[in-house]
Design a protein around this motif. Structure first.
Motif, mmCIF file in Angstrom:
data_model
loop_
_atom_site.group_PDB
_atom_site.id
_atom_site.type_symbol
_atom_site.label_atom_id
_atom_site.label_comp_id
_atom_site.label_asym_id
_atom_site.label_seq_id
_atom_site.Cartn_x
_atom_site.Cartn_y
_atom_site.Cartn_z
ATOM 1 N N THR A 101 0.835 -1.213 0.000
ATOM 2 C CA THR A 101 0.000 0.000 0.000
ATOM 3 C C THR A 101 0.865 1.256 0.000
ATOM 4 O OG1 THR A 101 -0.129 -0.053 2.423
ATOM 5 C CG2 THR A 101 -1.906 -1.149 1.200
ATOM 6 N N SER A 102 2.173 1.075 -0.157
ATOM 7 C CA SER A 102 3.116 2.194 -0.124
ATOM 8 C C SER A 102 3.851 2.319 -1.457
ATOM 9 C CB SER A 102 4.136 1.997 1.000
ATOM 10 O OG SER A 102 5.225 2.888 0.868
ATOM 11 N N ALA A 103 3.711 3.457 -2.120
ATOM 12 C CA ALA A 103 4.430 3.689 -3.370
ATOM 13 C C ALA A 103 5.934 3.717 -3.130
ATOM 14 C CB ALA A 103 3.972 4.998 -3.993
ATOM 15 N N THR A 104 6.340 4.289 -2.010
ATOM 16 C CA THR A 104 7.765 4.364 -1.695
ATOM 17 C C THR A 104 8.375 2.976 -1.566
ATOM 18 O OG1 THR A 104 7.497 6.493 -0.575
ATOM 19 C CG2 THR A 104 9.452 5.212 -0.029
ATOM 20 N N LYS A 105 7.671 2.064 -0.897
ATOM 21 C CA LYS A 105 8.178 0.698 -0.744
ATOM 22 C C LYS A 105 8.278 -0.003 -2.095
ATOM 23 C CE LYS A 105 6.761 -0.197 4.026
ATOM 24 N NZ LYS A 105 5.934 -1.048 4.924
ATOM 25 N N LEU A 106 7.307 0.244 -2.967
ATOM 26 C CA LEU A 106 7.369 -0.370 -4.293
ATOM 27 C C LEU A 106 8.584 0.144 -5.054
ATOM 28 C CD1 LEU A 106 4.556 -1.099 -6.781
ATOM 29 C CD2 LEU A 106 6.468 0.315 -7.555
ATOM 30 N N GLU A 115 11.313 1.328 -3.897
ATOM 31 C CA GLU A 115 12.547 0.882 -3.265
ATOM 32 C C GLU A 115 12.779 -0.621 -3.369
ATOM 33 O OE1 GLU A 115 12.211 2.340 0.700
ATOM 34 O OE2 GLU A 115 12.846 4.386 0.172
ATOM 35 N N ASN A 116 11.805 -1.354 -3.894
ATOM 36 C CA ASN A 116 11.938 -2.799 -4.043
ATOM 37 C C ASN A 116 13.101 -3.115 -4.987
ATOM 38 O OD1 ASN A 116 11.620 -5.551 -4.851
ATOM 39 N ND2 ASN A 116 9.455 -5.465 -4.326
ATOM 40 N N GLU A 117 14.077 -3.855 -4.501
ATOM 41 C CA GLU A 117 15.283 -4.126 -5.278
ATOM 42 C C GLU A 117 15.018 -5.010 -6.496
ATOM 43 O OE1 GLU A 117 18.211 -5.726 -2.677
ATOM 44 O OE2 GLU A 117 18.532 -3.824 -1.582
ATOM 45 N N GLN A 129 10.489 10.260 -7.673
ATOM 46 C CA GLN A 129 10.984 9.250 -6.725
ATOM 47 C C GLN A 129 11.632 8.092 -7.472
ATOM 48 O OE1 GLN A 129 8.416 7.797 -3.603
ATOM 49 N NE2 GLN A 129 7.504 9.808 -3.264
ATOM 50 N N ALA A 130 10.954 7.626 -8.523
ATOM 51 C CA ALA A 130 11.474 6.498 -9.281
ATOM 52 C C ALA A 130 12.780 6.859 -9.979
ATOM 53 C CB ALA A 130 10.437 6.033 -10.301
#
Length: 328
Positions: A57-62, A64-66, A86-87
């Motif tokens: 549910t977090s765009a930031t976590k997506l 940052e997904n390696e 961000q991307a």
């Protein structure tokens, strides 16, 4: 150079359901790794139905997904710039839904960010790669109707228009989220095609906007392309009847088509001929295939941020936000 494109989708709502989402895991050397939506129940449901292993549910976590090297931004336009930056800062390629951003100022910020990075970015003006519009381009490029004189778009829709995707919250009528009304939702495709067909815009010769309620804009404008083609467009979302057509006039005939149909009509030297095409199940798949190829280094960018900046400027001028335009 990447050997495979591993996608994360930010905003797996209505557009991602059929138009685009499945293409990311059906295309060769492309995988859908994770999806994001703020509503946890809905993102879980999307992930299960599409066989996506991860969700958040977090765009930031997506971002940052390696595992993710490319991000599809399919949220409402007000968050496009934020997520794209961000991307880009995270070194991830981006494929951004239209309209690319809210206005020309945001468009320039995004262009500067892409130019100042090593990432690749494509804008989802996917009609460029659909059979109907490719046929039009082929007819134009082959000089079928001779020198092009003019192009005219006429979009008339009643208040119950079927052209606009319906959502639980009609954010398209909220300028702070969409950038404007219904014009901002569909006009990017149409203006982009005109620029794709006719090239450099010399200047905008006329622009007019009447407000008939937030959603019912009446927008019109005229352009002169550097190659001499005169363009005029009218978008009326409070019309008495539905109409959707584009007519391109040349010295030897005309090309007519609908932006939402599957037929091209060629009139040449007094003779008429029709070409019929069917769209793919996932209408963005041809564009996404070209985007994957671009990200892999196999083909040119199918629609750059720079090209979408021009579309954004034209839309701003047509809506009265600026009356100075120069194609750099």
């Amino acid at each position: 150079m990447e050997s495979r494109i591993n996608w994360g989708i930010i905003g797996c709502g209505e557009v991602a359901e059929v138009k685009s989402g499945p293409a990311f895991y059906k295309i060769e050397r492309s995988s859908l790794i994770t999806v994001m939506r703020r509503n946890e129940d809905k993102v879980i449901d999307f992930a299960k139905r599409h066989g996506v292993a991860h969700w958040t549910t977090s765009a930031t976590k997506l971002i940052e997904n390696e595992l993710v090297n490319s991000v599809y931004i399919a949220t409402p336009p007000s968050s496009h710039l934020e997520y794209a930056l961000q991307a880009i800062n995270a070194g991830k390629n981006v494929y951004v839904e239209k309209p690319m951003v809210l206005n020309s100022q945001e468009a320039q910020i995004l262009l500067d960010a892409v130019n100042g990075s090593k990432v690749k970015a494509t804008i989802a003006h996917y009609r460029r790669e659909l059979p109907v519009f490719l046929k039009v381009k082929d007819l134009l490029d082959s000089n079928t109707i001779g020198k092009i004189i003019s192009a005219e778009i006429n979009i008339q829709q009643t208040s119950n228009t079927s052209l606009i995707a319906k959502t639980d919250e009609n954010w398209r009528t909220n300028p702070e989220i969409s950038g404007g009304g219904y014009f901002h939702d569909i006009a990017p495709h149409q203006i982009d095609l005109m620029c794709y067909y006719f090239g450099v815009v010399e200047h905008i010769t006329k622009a007019s906007r009447k407000e008939k309620g937030i959603s019912n804009q009446d927008v019109s404008g005229e352009l002169l392309f550097k190659n001499g083609v005169n363009f005029s467009g009218n978008w009326d979302f409070n019309a008495l009847e539905d109409k959707d057509e584009c007519k391109i006039q040349g010295e030897r005939g005309s090309i007519s088509f609908s932006f939402y149909g599957n037929t091209v009509i060629l009139v040449k030297d007094g003779e008429s001929e029709s070409y019929h095409y069917e769209n793919p199940e996932h209408v963005q798949q041809p564009m996404i295939e070209k985007t994957v190829g671009y990200f892999l280094g196999n083909n040119p960018n199918p629609c750059s941020v720079k090209e979408a900046v021009i579309v954004t400027h034209i839309m701003d001028v047509f809506c009265g936000k600026s009356y100075k335009y120069k194609n750099k």
